[in-house]
Scaffold this active site. Sequence first.
Site, PDB file in Angstrom:
ATOM      1  N   ILE A  56      51.086  23.692  55.141  1.00 15.80           N
ATOM      2  CA  ILE A  56      52.258  24.282  55.758  1.00 15.80           C
ATOM      3  C   ILE A  56      53.365  24.238  54.716  1.00 15.80           C
ATOM      4  CG2 ILE A  56      51.626  23.716  58.137  1.00 15.80           C
ATOM      5  CD1 ILE A  56      53.539  21.391  58.102  1.00 15.80           C
ATOM      6  N   ASP A  57      54.366  25.100  54.855  1.00 17.28           N
ATOM      7  CA  ASP A  57      55.410  25.205  53.838  1.00 17.28           C
ATOM      8  C   ASP A  57      56.123  23.879  53.617  1.00 17.28           C
ATOM      9  OD1 ASP A  57      54.843  27.874  53.610  1.00 17.28           O
ATOM     10  OD2 ASP A  57      56.516  28.545  54.854  1.00 17.28           O
ATOM     11  N   ASN A  58      56.644  23.692  52.420  1.00 19.79           N
ATOM     12  CA  ASN A  58      57.404  22.480  52.113  1.00 19.79           C
ATOM     13  C   ASN A  58      58.567  22.280  53.074  1.00 19.79           C
ATOM     14  OD1 ASN A  58      55.689  22.230  49.934  1.00 19.79           O
ATOM     15  ND2 ASN A  58      57.211  22.843  48.410  1.00 19.79           N
ATOM     16  N   ARG A 112      58.125  32.920  59.675  1.00 17.93           N
ATOM     17  CA  ARG A 112      59.428  33.153  59.054  1.00 17.93           C
ATOM     18  C   ARG A 112      59.678  34.642  58.820  1.00 17.93           C
ATOM     19  NH1 ARG A 112      59.153  29.416  53.862  1.00 17.93           N
ATOM     20  NH2 ARG A 112      61.287  30.216  53.586  1.00 17.93           N
TER      21      ARG A 112
END
Length: 509
Positions: free
Chosen positions: A296-298, A417
Site C-alpha cells: 500500500i502507498d507510503n 486516490r
Amino acid sequence: MYKPNPLYLQRHHLSLPARSPLPSCWCECEELQMSSLSLASIFAGGRRSLGPPVTVLRTLASTHVCFVNKHQNNNSLAWFSLSSHKRTFGCGSSRAEVTCTTTSSSVNGYLDYDRLLPCPSQNRPPRVEHLVVLQEGPVLDYICKALDLPHLFVADLIHFGAVHYALVCPQPPPTATPEQVRLFEEFTAPSVLKKRSSIKGKTVREAQKTFRITHVEQFLEAGTYLRVHVHPKRFPRCYDIDWKSRIIAVTESYVVLDKPAGTSVGGTTDNIEESCATFATRALGLTTPLKTTHQIDNCTEGCVVLARTREYCSVFHGKIRDKKVKKLYLALAASPVPTGVITHYMRPVNIAPRIVSEEFIEGWHLCQLEVLECKKVPWPDAVTEEKYSVEDCGWPSKDYAYECKINLLTGRTHQIRAQLAAYGAPLVGDSMYMPAAIAEIANPGVNPFGKYKKQYVSQDDQSLATAEWVVQHGKEPNVAIGLQACQISWDDGKHIYKAGSPWWRCKPA
C-alpha cells in the site's frame, strides 16, 4: 577534454519514447513497488525528497550527466554522476576533477558524510552515482576511493541496500551522448565479455540484471557496473512508532500489521532498512526477516500482511492472483461521494500521477471500486493535521469532510486516490491529486479525460493536453493522507483482520 551539454528534461515532457523498454538500473521505480524513482526523476537531476522544497520536481528540472574517463588511481570509471546541485560542471580525467562532483566537502554544496544514523528529519537531494570498475577488488574499498566517501558511511549504504551491481553495464538510454554510447560498446564488446568467466553461459541481457550488494567484502570483478545511491530516501517516522502496538495478529505463517502512514511496507530501491517489514521483525524479536506479500502507498495506513516464510509469501501471492483477498478502505474525501460502483480506465503508464478516464480507452486498465457508505464528518483540526504532517492543498472549504467505506474491486496503484479525485472528491492531504481536482473545478475543460473534456483535432493536440493535465498534479504527500486499509480478509472470510481507528479519528493527547 569532453564536456557534455546538460540535458534539460521536463518531468512529463521527456525526449524519451514514452514506452521504450529500459533495464531497471536506468529506470528505478519505487512505486513498485517499492516505491518509484522513475526514469524521468533520475535524468531530471536525480532529485527526490519528502521535504517541501522539491516542488520543483514537478516543473522543469535540469539533468547534469558527467562522464569521467579514469580516476587517477586507474581502477575506476565514472559512467554517470547524477546530481543537480550545480548548474554546470566540467568533466575530465584527473582525480581533482572527479571529486568536483563527488566530494563530501562543502565546496560543492554537500554536507559532510558521517553515518546514516541517526535518521535526519528531511531527505537530502538524491545523488546517484553510476560507475564501472576497471580493477577488481572489495566493493567497500572501491566505492570509498572512487567517490571519496568514509568507510563507515559506505558500509551503512550497503547495509541499507543502497548499492546495486550488474555484471555488465546496462544499455544507455536514448538520450546518451555518442561518447557514452562508445564507452558502453567498448565494455560490452564480445571480445571483452568472452574473457570474463562470471558471465559464461549468460546472455548480455541476463548479465545486465541488477542485484543488491549484500556485504562490504563482496568482491568486484573488472567490468562490473555499480549504482550507488549516496543519499537514500529516508523514513524518519519509523523511529517514532511503537511497533509492538501496531501488530494486529501473529501466526506461524504470517503477521498482520497496522501500517503507519509515512512508512514503506518493504522498503525502496535505495532503503530496505527503514521499512515496516524490518521494524516489525525487530519488534517481535524474530530471527528470520518478515517478507512483503503486497503493497500500500507510503502515505496510506492500515492492514498489511507480512509472510514469515518464503512458502507462505508464495501462497498469499496466489490468493491475490486468484482474487481470494478482499480489502476494505476508509477514505476521507473533501466532497461527498454517492454509494455504488465507480468505474474509470487507467492509463497504462507506470509513472505517477495515475491518469484515469471516465470513458473506455483501448489498452487502458479497468478500475472499479464500490462505495459502501459515505458520511459527513468534521474536517480534521489543525493540531491533528500538524501531528500527521497532513498538507494543506488549497481546498476551498474545510468545515466538513466525508468518510467513505470502499470495497476495492480492482487493485491498481493509486486507484482510490485517482478515482475519487477524478470524481471531484480528492482525499484530504493528497498533495498529488487534490491540486489537479482544484484545477478542474476552476477550469472543467483542463482534464482531457474528464466529463467536460474538449474535442481535439489531432493526436498531437491531445498529447499536449495530456502533458499539461499531468503538470496540474502535485508531489507525493509527506506523511499521511485520508486513506486507511481498514480491513483485509481472505478465503471467503475465514481470515478477517481490522486496523485501529484512522488518524483523523484520533484526538491528540
